[in-house]
Design an enzyme around this catalytic site. Structure first.
Site, PDB file in Angstrom:
ATOM      1  N   GLN A 251      20.625  34.687  54.798  1.00  0.00           N
ATOM      2  CA  GLN A 251      21.733  34.580  53.829  1.00  0.00           C
ATOM      3  C   GLN A 251      21.894  35.878  53.026  1.00  0.00           C
ATOM      4  O   GLN A 251      22.249  35.847  51.844  1.00  0.00           O
ATOM      5  CB  GLN A 251      21.482  33.404  52.885  1.00  0.00           C
ATOM      6  CG  GLN A 251      21.748  32.046  53.496  1.00  0.00           C
ATOM      7  CD  GLN A 251      23.241  31.800  53.752  1.00  0.00           C
ATOM      8  OE1 GLN A 251      24.106  32.466  53.180  1.00  0.00           O
ATOM      9  NE2 GLN A 251      23.537  30.856  54.629  1.00  0.00           N
ATOM     10  N   SER A 252      21.663  37.006  53.657  1.00  0.00           N
ATOM     11  CA  SER A 252      21.674  38.290  52.937  1.00  0.00           C
ATOM     12  C   SER A 252      23.054  38.659  52.380  1.00  0.00           C
ATOM     13  O   SER A 252      24.046  38.709  53.116  1.00  0.00           O
ATOM     14  CB  SER A 252      21.207  39.387  53.901  1.00  0.00           C
ATOM     15  OG  SER A 252      21.470  40.658  53.343  1.00  0.00           O
ATOM     16  N   ASN A 253      23.070  38.970  51.080  1.00  0.00           N
ATOM     17  CA  ASN A 253      24.294  39.489  50.455  1.00  0.00           C
ATOM     18  C   ASN A 253      24.537  40.927  50.876  1.00  0.00           C
ATOM     19  O   ASN A 253      25.674  41.372  50.995  1.00  0.00           O
ATOM     20  CB  ASN A 253      24.173  39.429  48.934  1.00  0.00           C
ATOM     21  CG  ASN A 253      23.917  38.025  48.442  1.00  0.00           C
ATOM     22  OD1 ASN A 253      24.721  37.136  48.665  1.00  0.00           O
ATOM     23  ND2 ASN A 253      22.773  37.814  47.802  1.00  0.00           N
TER      24      ASN A 253
ATOM     25  N   VAL B 113      23.830  42.239  53.763  1.00  0.00           N
ATOM     26  CA  VAL B 113      24.433  42.250  55.098  1.00  0.00           C
ATOM     27  C   VAL B 113      25.919  41.902  54.998  1.00  0.00           C
ATOM     28  O   VAL B 113      26.770  42.573  55.599  1.00  0.00           O
ATOM     29  CB  VAL B 113      23.681  41.288  56.051  1.00  0.00           C
ATOM     30  CG1 VAL B 113      24.477  41.043  57.320  1.00  0.00           C
ATOM     31  CG2 VAL B 113      22.300  41.856  56.379  1.00  0.00           C
TER      32      VAL B 113
END
Ligand SMILES: Cc1ncc(COP(=O)(O)O)c(C=O)c1O
Length: 329
Positions: free
Chosen positions: A76-78, A80
């Site tokens: 759930q990387s912001n 990325v």
């Protein structure tokens, strides 16, 4: 003032981000005046702190004639999500490598929030386990014929940190214009780029405001400190500014809970409080835990009523959807 004009930069963020007073939160806590630096409003595909870093990183990618951008992050990387958005805007291909580093397997966590947005914006997403990130990258690199540009995890190298040197200077100007003397700048810290940039930017000011990073990522405290220290040094070297001593590096490790991405009760309270009192959406992984830290320290009397604090909202609200069930409980 540090002159950032010699460094290649492209325009991605809506700047300056607002510095907003949180009157109702301050009144509720009966504590210091709280200002929020709205870096969740940088504007690129729901915004967040990575957009500032990407202004410098993507400029480097373009200079290097990159055709494909590769980066790394949690499911759930912001970081990325914002990298994918920057690539979409610039017409570059993007293949992020996402690792299942958070032990949450709900359908919402695995398919919604940033994970959905990455794909909506056209990224070819590679998923793997934390142990296999290197192998996944090696395999991608071996079969790739396009020119690669690799953005490190969190965009945290000396180039990316320039974005937060700029943020510190932008914030100092806002504080000066409003005649505010802030006691501390508080923010969520993980891959060190935000903290290192803020420290370097603040150190160049006439009256540097102390920066307090809340560790939301690293169980190994020494490792976290070394990361921030190393990046402060590399960023100062890149800029040719004076060396910065350890007294400028303040990290609090008390609010991580069981680990990166794992909710704490204090985070749930902080996110709910900001939503209901201020209409501000924090996130469960970063800004929620940092806000929980600040609230707890205010309740413990760390700052008096006549002091002023700045909380940097680094974004991340799209992950609220991935954690929706935790709030419903
Ligand atoms: C919402 C949010 N806040 C804070 C951070 C931490 O920033 P840094 O990695 O520069 O320490 C991140 C990093 O991914 C983030 O996504």
């Amino acid at each position: 003032m540090i002159d950032l004009s010699p460094y290649p930069r492209i325009h991605l963020a809506h700047l300056p981000t607002p510095l907003q007073p949180l009157h109702r939160l301050s009144a509720h806590l009966g504590g210091p005046t709280i200002w929020m630096k709205r870096d969740d409003c940088t504007g690129l595909a729901f915004g967040g702190n990575k957009t500032r870093k990407l202004e410098f990183l993507m400029a480097e990618a373009i200079q290097a004639n990159a055709e494909l951008v590769v980066t790394f992050g949690a499911w759930q990387s912001n970081h990325v999500r914002q990298t994918v958005a920057a690539c979409a805007q610039l017409g570059l291909a993007c293949e992020p490598i996402l690792s299942a580093s958070v032990p949450i397997t709900t359908d919402a966590y695995q398919t919604s929030g940033n994970f959905f947005l990455d794909q909506l914006m056209g990224a070819r997403v590679h998923t793997t386990t934390p142990d296999n990130v290197r192998e996944t990258y090696a395999a991608l690199k071996a079969r790739e014929t396009r020119k690669l540009y690799v953005v490190p995890t969190g965009g945290s190298n000396a180039t990316g940190s320039l974005g937060y040197v700029d943020c510190a200077q932008e914030l100092n100007k806002q504080l000066e214009d409003l005649a505010i003397t802030a006691s501390t700048v508080i923010h969520a810290s993980s891959s060190a780029g935000t903290q290192a940039g803020l420290i370097v930017g603040m150190s160049a000011a006439n009256k540097p405001v102390p920066v307090l990073g809340i560790n939301v990522y690293e169980a190994d405290h020494e490792h976290m400190l070394n990361n921030v220290r190393r990046l402060v040094t590399e960023t100062a070297e890149k800029l040719g500014t004076d060396a910065i001593g350890d007294e400028m590096i303040n990290i609090n490790h008390d609010y991580l809970g069981e680990g990166y991405g794992i909710p704490t009760d204090e985070m749930l309270e902080a996110v709910t409080l900001l939503a209901t009192l201020e209409g501000v959406l924090l996130d469960p992984v970063y800004s929620g835990k940092a806000m929980a830290a600040m609230i707890d320290m205010i309740r413990a009397g760390r700052w008096s009523k006549d002091q002023q604090l700045v909380f940097v909202h680094t974004g991340g609200a799209p992950t609220l959807f991935a954690y929706q069930d935790r709030f419903a409980r």
